[in-house]
Design a protein around this motif. Sequence first.
Motif, short mmCIF file in Angstrom:
data_model
loop_
_atom_site.label_atom_id
_atom_site.label_comp_id
_atom_site.label_asym_id
_atom_site.label_seq_id
_atom_site.Cartn_x
_atom_site.Cartn_y
_atom_site.Cartn_z
N GLY A 172 0.81 -1.22 0.00
CA GLY A 172 0.00 0.00 0.00
C GLY A 172 0.84 1.26 0.00
O GLY A 172 0.58 2.20 -0.75
N PHE A 173 1.88 1.26 0.84
CA PHE A 173 2.75 2.43 0.89
C PHE A 173 3.45 2.64 -0.44
O PHE A 173 3.56 3.77 -0.92
CB PHE A 173 3.77 2.30 2.02
N SER A 174 3.93 1.55 -1.04
CA SER A 174 4.65 1.65 -2.32
C SER A 174 3.76 2.20 -3.42
O SER A 174 4.20 3.03 -4.23
CB SER A 174 5.20 0.28 -2.73
N ILE A 175 2.52 1.76 -3.46
CA ILE A 175 1.59 2.25 -4.48
C ILE A 175 1.33 3.74 -4.30
O ILE A 175 1.43 4.53 -5.25
CB ILE A 175 0.28 1.45 -4.45
N VAL A 176 1.00 4.14 -3.08
CA VAL A 176 0.69 5.55 -2.83
C VAL A 176 1.92 6.43 -3.05
O VAL A 176 1.84 7.49 -3.69
CB VAL A 176 0.11 5.74 -1.41
N GLY A 185 4.54 5.75 -4.90
CA GLY A 185 4.85 5.75 -6.33
C GLY A 185 3.97 6.72 -7.09
O GLY A 185 4.44 7.43 -7.99
N MET A 186 2.68 6.76 -6.75
CA MET A 186 1.77 7.71 -7.40
C MET A 186 2.16 9.15 -7.09
O MET A 186 2.14 10.02 -7.97
CB MET A 186 0.34 7.43 -6.98
N ALA A 187 2.52 9.43 -5.84
CA ALA A 187 2.93 10.79 -5.46
C ALA A 187 4.22 11.18 -6.18
O ALA A 187 4.35 12.31 -6.67
CB ALA A 187 3.13 10.88 -3.95
N PHE A 188 5.16 10.25 -6.25
CA PHE A 188 6.43 10.52 -6.94
C PHE A 188 6.18 10.77 -8.42
O PHE A 188 6.69 11.74 -9.00
CB PHE A 188 7.38 9.32 -6.74
N LEU A 189 5.36 9.92 -9.04
CA LEU A 189 5.05 10.07 -10.46
C LEU A 189 4.32 11.38 -10.73
O LEU A 189 4.63 12.09 -11.70
CB LEU A 189 4.22 8.88 -10.93
N ALA A 190 3.37 11.74 -9.88
CA ALA A 190 2.63 12.99 -10.07
C ALA A 190 3.57 14.19 -9.95
O ALA A 190 3.45 15.15 -10.73
CB ALA A 190 1.52 13.09 -9.03
N MET A 235 11.48 11.01 -0.82
CA MET A 235 12.53 9.99 -0.63
C MET A 235 12.88 9.82 0.84
O MET A 235 12.98 8.69 1.33
CB MET A 235 13.77 10.35 -1.46
N PHE A 236 13.07 10.92 1.57
CA PHE A 236 13.38 10.82 3.00
C PHE A 236 12.22 10.20 3.77
O PHE A 236 12.43 9.40 4.70
CB PHE A 236 13.73 12.19 3.60
N PHE A 237 11.00 10.53 3.40
CA PHE A 237 9.84 9.95 4.06
C PHE A 237 9.79 8.44 3.83
O PHE A 237 9.46 7.68 4.74
CB PHE A 237 8.55 10.62 3.57
N SER A 238 10.13 8.01 2.62
CA SER A 238 10.18 6.58 2.33
C SER A 238 11.23 5.87 3.18
O SER A 238 10.99 4.76 3.67
CB SER A 238 10.46 6.35 0.85
N VAL A 239 12.37 6.51 3.39
CA VAL A 239 13.41 5.93 4.24
C VAL A 239 12.92 5.85 5.68
O VAL A 239 13.15 4.84 6.37
CB VAL A 239 14.72 6.75 4.13
#
Length: 106
Positions: free
Chosen positions: A14-18, A20-25, A48-52
């Motif tokens: 779920g986190f990866s999908i959301v 990824g969409m935010a990064f792509l947008a 990126m930092f939030f993902s880490v």
Amino acid sequence: MPLEQEVIGLLIGGFSIVMGMAFLATVILWVRYKNNHSGYIWTLLHLMFFSVAVYFLLQAISFDYEHPMASEENSLQIGIAGVVWAVSMICFMIGIYSFQKRSANS
């Protein structure tokens, strides 16, 4: 921390999908509106930092709770996640300021 077997996978998916969409947008908006590069860079750094930070948090909640040093390890992972999250929020605020400054100058 004991969790159902599928929970970590669902959180990661779920986190990866959301994210990824935010990064792509963000990248699409940056390409579409080729102005204010610094605002988009700071926004991407925030993502990126939030993902880490989420990675470290997931490491903490999925750590073997029967390990002799589980409490200390979890505390360290959560502390690192908090520091990285704080850095991501600083990047986010700088990005917002950068967009605000750009729109005020237009």
